[in-house]
Every structure is written in structure tokens, then in C-alpha cells.
Design a protein around this motif. Structure first.
Motif, short mmCIF file in Angstrom:
data_model
loop_
_atom_site.label_atom_id
_atom_site.label_comp_id
_atom_site.label_asym_id
_atom_site.label_seq_id
_atom_site.Cartn_x
_atom_site.Cartn_y
_atom_site.Cartn_z
N ALA A 19 0.83 -1.21 0.00
CA ALA A 19 0.00 0.00 0.00
C ALA A 19 0.86 1.26 0.00
O ALA A 19 0.56 2.23 -0.70
CB ALA A 19 -0.93 -0.01 1.20
N GLY A 23 0.95 4.18 -2.88
CA GLY A 23 0.62 5.56 -2.58
C GLY A 23 1.71 6.55 -2.94
O GLY A 23 1.47 7.77 -2.89
N THR A 208 -5.60 5.01 8.46
CA THR A 208 -6.87 5.71 8.64
C THR A 208 -7.28 5.84 10.09
O THR A 208 -7.86 6.86 10.48
CB THR A 208 -7.98 5.01 7.84
OG1 THR A 208 -8.04 3.62 8.24
CG2 THR A 208 -7.71 5.10 6.35
N SER A 216 -2.72 3.01 4.45
CA SER A 216 -3.68 3.38 3.42
C SER A 216 -2.94 4.01 2.25
O SER A 216 -2.26 5.02 2.40
CB SER A 216 -4.70 4.39 3.99
OG SER A 216 -5.36 5.08 2.95
N ALA A 217 -3.09 3.42 1.07
CA ALA A 217 -2.46 3.99 -0.12
C ALA A 217 -2.96 5.40 -0.36
O ALA A 217 -2.20 6.28 -0.79
CB ALA A 217 -2.73 3.11 -1.33
N GLU A 218 -4.23 5.65 -0.05
CA GLU A 218 -4.81 6.99 -0.25
C GLU A 218 -4.18 8.01 0.69
O GLU A 218 -3.89 9.15 0.29
CB GLU A 218 -6.32 6.94 -0.05
CG GLU A 218 -7.08 6.16 -1.12
CD GLU A 218 -6.96 4.65 -0.97
OE1 GLU A 218 -6.54 4.18 0.13
OE2 GLU A 218 -7.25 3.94 -1.94
N ALA A 219 -3.95 7.61 1.94
CA ALA A 219 -3.32 8.53 2.90
C ALA A 219 -1.90 8.85 2.47
O ALA A 219 -1.44 10.00 2.54
CB ALA A 219 -3.34 7.93 4.30
N ALA A 221 -0.77 8.74 -0.56
CA ALA A 221 -0.86 9.56 -1.77
C ALA A 221 -1.14 11.03 -1.43
O ALA A 221 -0.65 11.93 -2.13
CB ALA A 221 -1.95 9.02 -2.70
N GLN A 222 -1.91 11.27 -0.37
CA GLN A 222 -2.15 12.65 0.04
C GLN A 222 -0.86 13.32 0.48
O GLN A 222 -0.57 14.47 0.10
CB GLN A 222 -3.17 12.70 1.18
CG GLN A 222 -3.51 14.12 1.62
CD GLN A 222 -4.48 14.16 2.80
OE1 GLN A 222 -4.66 13.17 3.50
NE2 GLN A 222 -5.08 15.31 3.02
N ARG A 224 2.12 12.42 -0.50
CA ARG A 224 2.94 12.56 -1.71
C ARG A 224 2.56 13.81 -2.48
O ARG A 224 3.42 14.57 -2.95
CB ARG A 224 2.74 11.31 -2.59
CG ARG A 224 3.51 11.27 -3.88
CD ARG A 224 4.96 10.92 -3.65
NE ARG A 224 5.80 12.07 -3.45
CZ ARG A 224 7.02 12.03 -2.90
NH1 ARG A 224 7.53 10.89 -2.49
NH2 ARG A 224 7.72 13.14 -2.74
#
Length: 232
Positions: A19, A23, A208, A216-219, A221-222, A224
Motif C-alpha cells: 500500500a 501511494g 486511517t 492506506s495507499a490513499e493517505a 498519496a495525500q 505525496r
């Protein structure tokens, strides 16, 4: 601020590692037992993560809570086992009872790393004299990074120290990368980037609901996006 910032993410297992890479993490710090602030993972875990991702990995060498080295011979043996499992970068840092660097322990473990690159971790934030510690370690082979919040209390309290230290690049003991972590938040990033800091370390912030959940890949990515100046 043109240099792309390094983003290092703590990973406990293969799921975390995959993950984090997805991200946009540049590097992972591999640990176990976050209740003890991160201990050495098993060689099997390191081998599994190495097989699952292709970004850099730094493996913790810390066998018990606190910053005393403990059994140095065991640390040396574990370092060898981890190298056999594919580890080629490490994280370590040992203090004596007075808050000074345990130079003998550090030198013995570093000798077992055979020139591998390594980070001196947040033990520096508990050191009695940060400047003296840096100068004592300045010439050790492989040392290229200090993981620090600037204070044992975290980045909120240590921000001024971090800015001052990055401004001393070029002085003996200050050539290593300053990797900022420990209570780090997204709102700290603009001031740190403006000061010239270009390496960041996150753990719970990559998840999360804290350590109860996986990375979390999304976290990631944020983070990044913010580091790359694509978000605010």
C-alpha cells in the motif's frame, strides 16, 4: 524546493509495504511492535516485503523498548541474519545511561553492516547533547540520515531545532539528511520545505485509524501530493 522530497513510511508487513509503495512512498522503515515504538522485525518478514516491493527498505535494529543497546552480540547476529534475508539498509541508535551516544555499541553494530547505509533514529531526540552526538558519529561508515522531530515531544516543539540544524549543512556532523518524523503533520510541511528540509517520515499518519489499521495507499498519496506541491 525544486528537489523532490523523500517520503518514508513505516511498514509492519507485506500489506503495509504494498500500500505504501502504491501511494507513492520512496522508502519503507520496517519494524514490529509499535507499542514499544518499533522493534526489529523477523528475517522472514523482511524477506517477504523485499519480494513484494521494489522501493528501498530500512530495517530497524532495536531489540527492546528504550534506547539502551542491550545485548550487542545479539544485535550483531540479528544484523547478519537480516542481511541474509535481503536487507541492505538499516535504522539504529543507542544511548548510554547519561544520554550520550553509546559509541562502542553503535560502532560494533555498524561494523556488522559491512558498509550498508543507515539512519540514526530518534534516540537523537533524547540525547543530552545533540551536537556532540552528531560530531561523535560524523565519520562512521554508512551513516547518511538522522530521523528526528527536533525534540522528544515531537515536531511542534522541535521545529526551530530542525530549521537550525538544516541550516548547518556543511559543518562537521551535519552533512547527513535530516529525515523529519515524530508527531509530523501535513501543516508542518510548508515551513519545513521552505527551510530546505526534503525528507519526511510517517507512521500513524499513513493509516486511517492509527496503528489498528493497515497503511492506506490513499493517505500516503495525500502526503505525496503535498510534498510534491500538488495539493495544500
Amino acid at each position: 524546493m525544486s528537489k523532490r522530497a523523500v517520503l518514508e513510511v513505516i511498514a509492519l508487513d507485506v500489506e503495509d509495504a504494498v500500500a505504501a509503495q502504491a501511494g507513492g512512498a520512496d522508502r519503507l522503515e520496517l519494524v514490529t511492535e509499535m507499542a514499544a515504538d518499533g522493534l526489529t522485525p523477523s528475517a522472514a518478514t523482511v524477506a517477504g516485503i523485499r519480494a513484494a516491493v521494489d522501493i528501498d527498505l530500512r530495517v530497524m535494529l532495536r531489540l527492546a523498548d528504550g534506547f539502551a543497546a542491550g545485548e550487542v552480540e545479539r544485535l550483531v547476529r540479528v544484523a547478519g541474519e537480516l542481511r541474509e534475508a535481503g536487507a541492505d539498509q538499516f535504522v539504529l541508535g543507542f544511548l548510554d545511561a547519561d544520554g550520550g551516544v553509546d559509541l562502542d555499541a553503535v560502532e560494533r553494530v555498524v561494523a556488522a553492516l559491512g558498509g550498508c547505509r543507515w539512519t540514526f533514529h530518534r534516540a537523537i531526540d533524547r540525547a543530552a547533547d545533540r551536537d556532540a552526538l552528531r560530531k561523535q558519529l560524523a565519520d562512521l561508515p554508512g551513516l547518511d540520515t538522522y530521523l528526528t522531530a527536533g525534540s522528544a515531544s515531537g515536531v511542534d516543539e522541535g521545529l526551530q531545532t530542525l530549521v537550525a540544524e538544516v541550516g548547518r549543512r556543511g559543518e562537521p556532523g551535519y552533512d547527513q539528511t535530516l529525515l523529519v518524523g515524530g508527531g509530523l503533520r501535513l501543516d508542518h510541511v510548508p515551513a519545513l520545505r521552505h527551510a530546505g528540509i526534503d525528507a519526511f517520515h510517517i507512521g500513524g499518519a499513513a493509516r486511517t485509524v492509527g496503528w489498528e489499521s493497515p497503511v492506506s495507499a490513499e493517505a500516503v498519496a495525500q502526503w505525496r501530493a503535498v510534498l510534491d506541491g500538488e495539493a495544500s
